[in-house]
Motif scaffolding. Structure first.
Motif, PDB file in Angstrom:
ATOM      1  N   ASP A  33     -47.224  53.789  51.128  1.00 47.36           N
ATOM      2  CA  ASP A  33     -46.177  53.757  52.133  1.00 47.36           C
ATOM      3  C   ASP A  33     -45.944  52.294  52.505  1.00 47.36           C
ATOM      4  O   ASP A  33     -46.683  51.710  53.293  1.00 47.36           O
ATOM      5  N   CYS A  34     -44.924  51.694  51.894  1.00 50.32           N
ATOM      6  CA  CYS A  34     -44.682  50.260  52.068  1.00 50.32           C
ATOM      7  C   CYS A  34     -43.851  50.029  53.337  1.00 50.32           C
ATOM      8  O   CYS A  34     -42.860  50.721  53.555  1.00 50.32           O
ATOM      9  N   PRO A  35     -44.250  49.065  54.172  1.00 54.29           N
ATOM     10  CA  PRO A  35     -43.481  48.810  55.397  1.00 54.29           C
ATOM     11  C   PRO A  35     -42.053  48.340  55.107  1.00 54.29           C
ATOM     12  O   PRO A  35     -41.185  48.481  55.954  1.00 54.29           O
ATOM     13  N   ARG A  36     -41.799  47.831  53.916  1.00 47.46           N
ATOM     14  CA  ARG A  36     -40.452  47.344  53.602  1.00 47.46           C
ATOM     15  C   ARG A  36     -39.610  48.409  52.905  1.00 47.46           C
ATOM     16  O   ARG A  36     -38.464  48.631  53.252  1.00 47.46           O
ATOM     17  N   PHE A  37     -40.196  49.121  51.895  1.00 46.60           N
ATOM     18  CA  PHE A  37     -39.406  50.047  51.070  1.00 46.60           C
ATOM     19  C   PHE A  37     -39.722  51.518  51.329  1.00 46.60           C
ATOM     20  O   PHE A  37     -39.092  52.386  50.739  1.00 46.60           O
ATOM     21  N   GLY A  38     -40.719  51.804  52.188  1.00 45.30           N
ATOM     22  CA  GLY A  38     -41.088  53.205  52.387  1.00 45.30           C
ATOM     23  C   GLY A  38     -41.986  53.686  51.261  1.00 45.30           C
ATOM     24  O   GLY A  38     -42.443  52.905  50.434  1.00 45.30           O
ATOM     25  N   ALA A 174     -38.733  43.821  43.009  1.00 49.24           N
ATOM     26  CA  ALA A 174     -40.172  43.985  43.210  1.00 49.24           C
ATOM     27  C   ALA A 174     -40.513  43.673  44.668  1.00 49.24           C
ATOM     28  O   ALA A 174     -39.736  43.032  45.371  1.00 49.24           O
ATOM     29  N   CYS A 175     -41.698  44.135  45.112  1.00 42.39           N
ATOM     30  CA  CYS A 175     -42.116  43.906  46.491  1.00 42.39           C
ATOM     31  C   CYS A 175     -43.474  43.203  46.494  1.00 42.39           C
ATOM     32  O   CYS A 175     -44.422  43.689  45.877  1.00 42.39           O
ATOM     33  N   ASP A 176     -43.544  42.083  47.186  1.00 44.45           N
ATOM     34  CA  ASP A 176     -44.812  41.350  47.177  1.00 44.45           C
ATOM     35  C   ASP A 176     -45.782  41.857  48.250  1.00 44.45           C
ATOM     36  O   ASP A 176     -46.940  41.465  48.290  1.00 44.45           O
ATOM     37  N   LEU A 177     -45.326  42.760  49.129  1.00 42.75           N
ATOM     38  CA  LEU A 177     -46.252  43.330  50.116  1.00 42.75           C
ATOM     39  C   LEU A 177     -47.183  44.357  49.475  1.00 42.75           C
ATOM     40  O   LEU A 177     -48.367  44.423  49.798  1.00 42.75           O
ATOM     41  N   CYS A 178     -46.640  45.172  48.585  1.00 38.59           N
ATOM     42  CA  CYS A 178     -47.393  46.339  48.111  1.00 38.59           C
ATOM     43  C   CYS A 178     -47.537  46.380  46.597  1.00 38.59           C
ATOM     44  O   CYS A 178     -48.116  47.329  46.065  1.00 38.59           O
ATOM     45  N   GLY A 179     -46.993  45.409  45.879  1.00 39.43           N
ATOM     46  CA  GLY A 179     -47.137  45.409  44.427  1.00 39.43           C
ATOM     47  C   GLY A 179     -46.146  46.286  43.696  1.00 39.43           C
ATOM     48  O   GLY A 179     -46.287  46.531  42.498  1.00 39.43           O
TER      49      GLY A 179
HETATM   50 ZN   LIG Z   1     -43.598  47.067  49.231  1.00 36.71          ZN
END
Ligand SMILES: [Zn+2]
Length: 238
Positions: A33-38, A174-179
């Motif tokens: 559950d990514c804070p940016r993309f859900g 891509a998202c650098d918070l969650c990979g």
């Molecule tokens: Zn993410």
């Protein structure tokens, strides 16, 4: 060398074979559950990876989307047991498939569309013919029929890429918070980026897409064992 993706028959096409299995891999990572993309989940399956030395019960009984912190904790636990060439992403599964099977199986089974299963004689023939990149992991399937041949899941490592021109603009970054990797819907007309094709391998996967890719030599070899309920669709490269 020409390459083909292996695809399931469509639901209304008659097949030769009655075989069905219900199985899941021994270990799983839940979605994140990514804070940016859900919440999101990826579809990697690496049956050759053995996580039996990792003492973490949640890998065998995943409990739904997890936090980024929990995901980072689990990645750190399993990374030493996963070959460095393989990505570890939320939703990934590892180890042999375990379950039940019934009916008669053809040499190659592709159902559901993201799983590729070989009958034992197909694995033996591909290896005897010297094909490369055949990572076949025996499935642990219970069957009422004692004579059922063993089935093997074929691991397809996501080594190749689709050509950027067939993916086009419809990409999620891509998202650098969650990979989370860059993602895209599977384009209806698709071809491989030639420079990304792993030289000499007869089986591989595509980064970010489900279809499994096999070489012309793979297709010719398994067809010697008779029909399979799959389509081979040529994937050009440029
Ligand atoms: Zn993410």
């Amino acid at each position: 060398m020409r390459y083909f993706s292996i695809e399931s028959l469509s639901f209304d096409e008659p097949g030769h074979w009655s075989g069905r299995y219900r199985a899941r891999h021994r270990w799983h990572l839940s979605g994140v559950d990514c804070p940016r993309f859900g919440p999101w989940t990826w579809m990697d399956a690496f049956p050759s990876v053995d996580l039996s030395a990792v003492e973490e019960p949640v890998l065998a009984e995943p409990k739904g989307p997890m936090s980024v912190a929990e995901y980072d904790r689990l990645v750190a636990l399993i990374r030493p047991f996963v070959p460095s060439v393989l990505p570890i992403r939320a939703g990934g599964s590892f180890g042999p498939m375990i379950g039940t099977a019934q009916g008669q199986f053809g040499p190659v089974t592709c159902y559901p569309s993201w799983e590729l299963v070989l009958r034992e004689d197909a694995v033996e023939l591909l290896k005897a013919e010297g094909l490369r990149g055949i990572i076949a992991v025996r499935m642990e399937l219970k069957s009422r029929r004692s004579t059922m041949p063993a089935l093997y899941e074929l691991e397809a490592r996501p080594l190749a890429r689709l050509h950027p021109d067939c993916i086009g603009e419809w990409k999620t970054p891509a998202c650098d918070l969650c990979g989370k990797p860059e993602s895209f819907p599977l384009p209806p007309k698709r071809w491989l980026l030639r420079s990304s094709i792993p030289e000499g391998l007869d089986v591989f996967g595509i980064e970010g897409a489900n279809p499994r890719v096999v070489s012309e030599r793979f297709v010719e070899t398994v067809q010697r064992l008779g029909p399979s309920d799959v389509h081979y669709r040529e994937l050009p490269a440029e």
